[in-house]
Design a protein around this motif. Sequence first.
Motif, short mmCIF file in Angstrom:
data_model
loop_
_atom_site.label_atom_id
_atom_site.label_comp_id
_atom_site.label_asym_id
_atom_site.label_seq_id
_atom_site.Cartn_x
_atom_site.Cartn_y
_atom_site.Cartn_z
N THR A 1 35.80 37.96 47.98
CA THR A 1 36.38 37.18 49.05
C THR A 1 35.76 37.65 50.35
O THR A 1 34.96 38.59 50.37
N PHE B 1 49.37 38.82 44.14
CA PHE B 1 48.78 39.41 45.34
C PHE B 1 49.28 40.84 45.52
O PHE B 1 50.41 41.18 45.14
N ASP C 1 45.69 26.50 51.82
CA ASP C 1 44.96 25.87 50.72
C ASP C 1 43.77 25.09 51.24
O ASP C 1 43.57 24.94 52.44
N SER D 1 47.23 28.23 41.86
CA SER D 1 48.11 29.26 42.37
C SER D 1 48.15 29.16 43.89
O SER D 1 47.11 29.06 44.54
N SER E 1 55.98 33.87 46.80
CA SER E 1 55.65 33.47 45.43
C SER E 1 56.38 32.19 45.05
O SER E 1 57.47 31.90 45.55
N SER F 1 47.91 29.66 47.58
CA SER F 1 47.17 30.53 48.49
C SER F 1 46.05 31.33 47.83
O SER F 1 45.52 32.25 48.43
N SER F 2 45.67 30.97 46.61
CA SER F 2 44.60 31.70 45.93
C SER F 2 43.28 30.97 46.10
O SER F 2 43.07 29.89 45.56
N THR F 3 42.36 31.57 46.86
CA THR F 3 41.04 30.95 47.03
C THR F 3 40.26 30.97 45.72
O THR F 3 39.39 30.12 45.52
N HIS G 1 46.80 28.55 36.85
CA HIS G 1 46.32 29.84 37.35
C HIS G 1 47.47 30.57 38.01
O HIS G 1 48.14 30.03 38.90
N SER H 1 41.43 30.25 42.69
CA SER H 1 41.73 29.03 41.94
C SER H 1 41.28 27.78 42.70
O SER H 1 40.90 26.77 42.10
N ARG I 1 48.36 33.94 40.07
CA ARG I 1 47.75 35.03 40.85
C ARG I 1 48.83 35.98 41.34
O ARG I 1 49.87 35.54 41.84
N CYS J 1 45.61 34.54 34.00
CA CYS J 1 46.12 35.56 34.91
C CYS J 1 45.40 36.87 34.67
O CYS J 1 44.60 37.01 33.74
#
Length: 228
Positions: free
Chosen positions: A15, A82, A194, A163, A94, A165-167, A78, A169, A80, A118
């Motif tokens: 990231t 954090f 997102d 998921s 979450s 806020s997951s870059t 997906h 996914s 995730r 996961c």
Amino acid sequence: AISIENRPSHVQFWTGRGVNKLLESVRDEDVSFSMVSLSAFFIHSDWMKGWEDMIRHWFSLDPSCCFDQPPEDAVVIHARQFAEDEIKRNNLKSIGPDAYRQILQQYDLLHRPIWIVCEKSIVESAHIQTLARISTKPAKIVTGRDQYDAMCILTRAKTLLLSYSSTFSQIAAVLAGPSATVHYPMMSKKRPKDTISVPGWKYHLISENSTILQFDVPQNYIKFGKNV
């Protein structure tokens, strides 16, 4: 995130926060490569217009990295987890398994095979185990052999639930291409965490207690900017 064919061992998915670590890891090695910073590039699909094929080329994975292939009719979720510092720094919340169940029910997907992708460290967590039981048939929990294999599973899916806020996914969904059906749960229409306004993606507004407030939010209602 990067991948290189015949990649050396030090090349990983990174990231923006990981770029400095990457530079540190190769500083004393005899390597030569180009680095392009794409910070925030994927936040809005308008910025990607005309670059889609090039993006898929940049992030292409060597087939030798891929081991698992979800069935054509599978719904791939997906999940995730954090780190605590990420949650506090970015005010992340979450989304509970019930939100995913509501999405699957709304779009008549509960009867399909469900794969949950996961990290190995959370397979036995209450969240993943509850998520695996949202359908009448237990979901298949897969971690992939490594992050490359996990990315392969996501990019090969025909139906994806991302998921929040997951870059990781989000870029997987971009790479999956326009033929994939993508569902994205979000907790705000203002500055959502997102990739927004991707043609064909379905955005669903979720409350803090994981209740769906609105399915398929019109994309013109999703804003990005400090003054919205």
